[in-house]
Motif scaffolding. Structure first.
Motif, PDB file in Angstrom:
ATOM      1  N   TRP A  28     135.959  17.453 100.281  1.00  8.20           N
ATOM      2  CA  TRP A  28     135.850  16.698 101.610  1.00  8.20           C
ATOM      3  C   TRP A  28     136.938  16.841 102.346  1.00  8.20           C
ATOM      4  CZ3 TRP A  28     132.651  11.731  99.853  1.00  8.20           C
ATOM      5  CH2 TRP A  28     131.555  12.443  99.247  1.00  8.20           C
ATOM      6  N   ASN A  29     138.145  16.663 102.096  1.00 12.42           N
ATOM      7  CA  ASN A  29     139.475  16.720 102.972  1.00 12.42           C
ATOM      8  C   ASN A  29     139.573  18.260 103.656  1.00 12.42           C
ATOM      9  OD1 ASN A  29     139.929  17.568 100.299  1.00 12.42           O
ATOM     10  ND2 ASN A  29     141.990  16.460 100.454  1.00 12.42           N
ATOM     11  N   VAL A  30     139.194  19.206 102.786  1.00 11.16           N
ATOM     12  CA  VAL A  30     139.534  20.495 103.183  1.00 11.16           C
ATOM     13  C   VAL A  30     138.364  20.484 104.548  1.00 11.16           C
ATOM     14  CG1 VAL A  30     139.004  22.950 102.690  1.00 11.16           C
ATOM     15  CG2 VAL A  30     140.145  21.302 101.042  1.00 11.16           C
ATOM     16  N   VAL A  31     137.160  19.980 104.069  1.00  8.72           N
ATOM     17  CA  VAL A  31     136.155  20.297 105.263  1.00  8.72           C
ATOM     18  C   VAL A  31     136.778  19.614 106.628  1.00  8.72           C
ATOM     19  CG1 VAL A  31     133.832  19.486 106.297  1.00  8.72           C
ATOM     20  CG2 VAL A  31     134.070  20.069 103.751  1.00  8.72           C
ATOM     21  N   GLY A  32     137.303  18.337 106.280  1.00 10.44           N
ATOM     22  CA  GLY A  32     137.950  17.552 107.601  1.00 10.44           C
ATOM     23  C   GLY A  32     138.924  18.420 108.220  1.00 10.44           C
ATOM     24  N   ASP A  68     129.393  16.821 110.019  1.00 11.34           N
ATOM     25  CA  ASP A  68     128.606  16.404 109.185  1.00 11.34           C
ATOM     26  C   ASP A  68     127.263  17.256 108.610  1.00 11.34           C
ATOM     27  OD1 ASP A  68     128.595  13.571 107.170  1.00 11.34           O
ATOM     28  OD2 ASP A  68     126.261  14.047 107.780  1.00 11.34           O
ATOM     29  N   VAL A  69     126.760  17.580 109.828  1.00  8.96           N
ATOM     30  CA  VAL A  69     125.670  18.333 109.689  1.00  8.96           C
ATOM     31  C   VAL A  69     125.619  19.577 109.037  1.00  8.96           C
ATOM     32  CG1 VAL A  69     123.821  19.677 111.358  1.00  8.96           C
ATOM     33  CG2 VAL A  69     124.354  17.369 111.801  1.00  8.96           C
ATOM     34  N   TRP A  70     127.019  20.476 109.601  1.00  5.72           N
ATOM     35  CA  TRP A  70     127.450  21.602 108.954  1.00  5.72           C
ATOM     36  C   TRP A  70     127.543  21.211 107.425  1.00  5.72           C
ATOM     37  CZ3 TRP A  70     131.973  22.702 106.254  1.00  5.72           C
ATOM     38  CH2 TRP A  70     132.179  24.105 105.958  1.00  5.72           C
ATOM     39  N   HIS A  71     128.107  20.063 106.797  1.00 10.08           N
ATOM     40  CA  HIS A  71     128.484  19.910 105.448  1.00 10.08           C
ATOM     41  C   HIS A  71     127.294  19.735 104.633  1.00 10.08           C
ATOM     42  CE1 HIS A  71     131.603  17.938 102.619  1.00 10.08           C
ATOM     43  NE2 HIS A  71     131.057  18.931 102.246  1.00 10.08           N
ATOM     44  N   ILE A  83     130.836   7.253 104.605  1.00 15.16           N
ATOM     45  CA  ILE A  83     131.747   8.203 105.055  1.00 15.16           C
ATOM     46  C   ILE A  83     133.135   7.891 105.206  1.00 15.16           C
ATOM     47  CG2 ILE A  83     131.190   8.351 107.582  1.00 15.16           C
ATOM     48  CD1 ILE A  83     131.103  11.348 107.478  1.00 15.16           C
ATOM     49  N   TYR A  84     134.021   8.587 104.698  1.00 15.69           N
ATOM     50  CA  TYR A  84     135.368   8.285 104.763  1.00 15.69           C
ATOM     51  C   TYR A  84     136.314   9.407 105.299  1.00 15.69           C
ATOM     52  CZ  TYR A  84     140.220   6.814 104.131  1.00 15.69           C
ATOM     53  OH  TYR A  84     141.722   6.485 104.213  1.00 15.69           O
ATOM     54  N   VAL A 124     140.357  12.558 108.259  1.00 14.26           N
ATOM     55  CA  VAL A 124     141.322  13.775 108.486  1.00 14.26           C
ATOM     56  C   VAL A 124     140.949  14.084 109.938  1.00 14.26           C
ATOM     57  CG1 VAL A 124     141.523  16.147 107.735  1.00 14.26           C
ATOM     58  CG2 VAL A 124     140.969  14.118 106.057  1.00 14.26           C
ATOM     59  N   VAL A 125     139.940  14.207 110.506  1.00 10.94           N
ATOM     60  CA  VAL A 125     139.705  14.808 111.944  1.00 10.94           C
ATOM     61  C   VAL A 125     140.427  14.026 112.958  1.00 10.94           C
ATOM     62  CG1 VAL A 125     138.109  15.744 113.580  1.00 10.94           C
ATOM     63  CG2 VAL A 125     137.829  16.170 111.210  1.00 10.94           C
TER      64      VAL A 125
END
Lengths: 361, 289
Positions: B113-117, B159-162, B223-224, B229-230
């Motif tokens: 998740w943090n990588v997604v961010g 979030d949609v992408w993820h 969600i956190y 991150v973003v």
């Protein structure tokens, strides 16, 4: 209602079929009469469902044409062919009521609601579902669901043909009889062309006017139940139809005599044999007489099936079944005689011509 | 199925029970403990009663975060569920396309998740990010670090992408379980594309959709990592969702009591809403029978 013509139909599921063995359905060239009741009979994987799906338009054949009343429909979709089909496992629309399920094919075709009501009520009556018209289809038993599927197949008044793909597999034995006779009655009333796929010979023989026996992707015989029983044109038909099936034993032919081991069996005529294929003699267990005269056999087992006894024996080293009436004695040193007219000679599995003096078709 | 009653069977669930006790029940009780006490450090605690709960429930900061979070969950559900169904319906059912699509779909789910961010944080940057630079060169003055609307859009698209993949995969699992005979029967019955969806596909997808909605709701409500991150909750407080707010309060300000009280309220809200979702959706199922 339509006459269905199959012109040199072949089908292979893979694109690159070359050899004959690649075809799930080998060449079929045949005409189904308008208003006939046909059964496609054969074991699993013999191509009968493939043939059915080609007729209904769910599959497009690799080769050949299909004509309805002389009109080419090969490239037409199922809807355009105006076909009804009932599948092996019940298909119901879970969220609809029984009534809506039956009305669905009609409403999709914009049939006036009054007509829908009338047709659906007839079908409900016929399938004994009248009491549950307003119930959701979801919680019904498999029997009832399959009756809905059947009903959806029958509900349209103007279909070209109704196809049944082993529709009674999931139905209770008792219900099978009821539904089959209802189908038969419906056929007589409506004169729809009906094609019924099954692997159950009883179903095929009781439902159909003409039975089409399929084996390994090809049609081996088309005939009335009596023809299939008395004059099977292929050893497969011989042992697939009848219970127990036909006795098939390899023999040598010498003019109008068949030799098996040290026994000679007189034939009614000399069969015409081409080439040196595998020669077999076939005789139904019902046409073998067990007594104190004739050729010796060794009895292995006697099965009592109620009104008859089936004697399993060996004759010149080959297994043989004989049907004996319930109260007949079985002698200790049993001997058998074959009814001459009931003997068939098969060369490479196909019935050899002329052995009873008649030409085979 | 035959059922056998044997009380010794309870011992078989004991290991799991212990595990759950240590990982969930005991920490939760600790939180309850904090929420009714006050401390000035030095491991000294004073009874505070319901003070912290009253404080949280009357603070505009909490309500703002709650509303933000509810809107966020609503928006992503409204996008991800229909989009997921649409993609699942159009995925191939046979051939080489199946594994290709499945792997493509699973990829976003495999990324931490943090990588997604981080990916989106860089992607959206005006100076070096592909998306940010591209949008700005088109004349759209996109900047998620300054404009709250842009920050929201970025977080939602991320979030949609993820997570749409999750809905897709669940729906797809429901779709492939439909036997071919259903589609064939529908064709023979002359059903339209919409009827096939309405009467065959949707009823069969219902159970997995319920799970998808529940999972997506719970996850988005908690969600956190990605927005943290973003946007770090900014600009201002515009993307400060409940969990971000909670961490600020607990770790940033070290207000253990209010943070514990908020945790419990937060937990109860999720429990309540999940229960409502579940009941509503299973209820409508039962009514149809």
């Amino acid at each position: 209602m339509a006459r269905i013509t199959l012109e040199h139909i072949r089908h292979a599921y893979s694109e690159k079929a070359k050899a004959a063995g690649d075809y799930a359905l080998k060449e079929v060239h045949h005409e189904w009469e308008d208003g006939g009741a046909y059964a496609l009979l054969g074991p699993s994987g013999c191509g009968k469902t493939t043939l059915l799906n080609i007729i209904s338009g769910l599959l497009t054949p690799s080769d050949g044409r299909i004509l309805f009343d002389g009109k080419d429909v090969t490239q037409l979709s199922t809807e355009e062919r105006n076909i009804a089909q009932v599948f092996q496992f019940p298909v119901v629309y879970d969220t609809m009521t029984v009534f809506d399920n039956l009305a669905f094919p009609l409403r999709n075709r914009k049939v006036p609601e009054a007509e829908v009501e009338k047709r659906v009520n007839e079908i409900l009556e016929m399938t004994d579902l009248a009491g549950m018209a307003k119930r959701r289809a979801q919680r019904l038993t498999a029997d009832q669901k399959q009756k809905i599927s059947l009903g959806r197949g029958l509900v349209r008044a103007n279909v070209n043909a109704i196809l049944f793909d082993e529709p009674l597999t999931v139905i209770d034995p008792h219900m099978k009889w009821v539904l089959r006779s209802q189908l038969k009655r419906l056929h007589r009333q409506s004169r729809f062309t009906m094609v019924y796929v099954t692997h159950d010979q009883t179903e095929a023989l009781t439902f159909a006017d003409k039975v089409v026996v399929m084996h390994d992707g090809q049609i081996v015989q088309i005939g009335t139940p009596a023809e299939l029983f008395e004059r099977p044109s292929h050893t497969f038909v011989g042992y697939f139809i009848g219970s127990p099936g036909m006795n098939i034993m390899s023999v040598a032919i010498d003019g109008a005599t068949a030799r098996i081991g040290d026994q000679s069996i007189a034939l009614s005529a000399a069969p015409v044999l081409k080439g040196q294929g595998r020669i077999e003699l076939g005789i139904r267990p019902e046409f073998i007489k067990l007594g104190r005269e004739g050729m010796p056999i060794t009895i292995n087992k006697v099965e009592d099936i109620g009104r008859q006894k089936i004697v399993r024996a060996s004759f010149c080293g080959q297994p043989i079944s004989i049907v004996v009436p319930e109260d007949d004695d079985i002698p200790a040193d049993a001997k058998v005689t074959f009814e001459k007219q009931a003997i068939g000679i098969f060369a490479d599995s196909w019935r050899a011509m002329n052995e009873t003096g008649r030409q085979e078709g | 199925m035959e059922k056998t009653w044997n009380n010794k069977a309870w011992f078989l669930v004991l290991p799991v029970l212990l595990l759950v006790a240590f990982s969930a029940v005991i920490p939760l009780m600790t939180v309850v403990n904090y929420s009714v006490q006050d401390t000035f450090g030095n491991n000294q605690f004073f009874w505070a009663g319901t003070d912290w709960f009253v404080e949280i429930l009357t603070s505009p900061r909490f309500w703002d975060a709650l509303w933000r979070n509810l809107i966020f969950s609503g928006v992503i559900l409204a996008i991800e569920v229909p989009l997921g169904i649409l993609i699942a319906l159009n995925m191939p059912k046979h051939g080489i396309g199946v594994p290709v699509c499945l792997v493509l779909m699973a990829l976003p789910l495999l990324i931490p998740w943090n990588v997604v961010g981080t990916i989106w944080q860089v992607f959206g940057r005006v100076d070096i990010g592909l998306l940010g630079y591209f949008l700005n060169s088109l004349g759209i003055s996109y900047n998620y670090t300054q404009n709250p609307a842009h920050a929201w859009a970025t977080v939602i698209v991320m979030d949609v992408w993820h997570w749409t993949s999750l809905v897709v995969l669940l729906c797809y699992a429901g779709l492939v379980s439909i036997p071919d005979a259903y589609y064939q029967a529908a064709r023979i019955d002359g059903a339209s594309r919409w009827s096939v969806f309405r009467y065959i596909q949707l009823p069969k997808m219902k159970r997995v959709l319920l799970i998808a909605v529940l999972l997506r709701f719970m996850d988005s409500f908690m969600i956190y990592t990605e927005p943290f991150v973003v946007t770090g909750g900014g600009p201002g407080n515009s993307t400060t969702f409940l969990s971000i707010d909670l961490v600020k309060m607990a770790i940033g300000q070290f207000d253990l009591g209010p943070a514990a009280a908020m945790s419990i309220i937060y937990f109860l809200i999720i429990l309540l809403l999940s229960w409502v979702f579940y009941t509503v959706m299973t209820q409508s199922d039962a009514e149809q029978k």
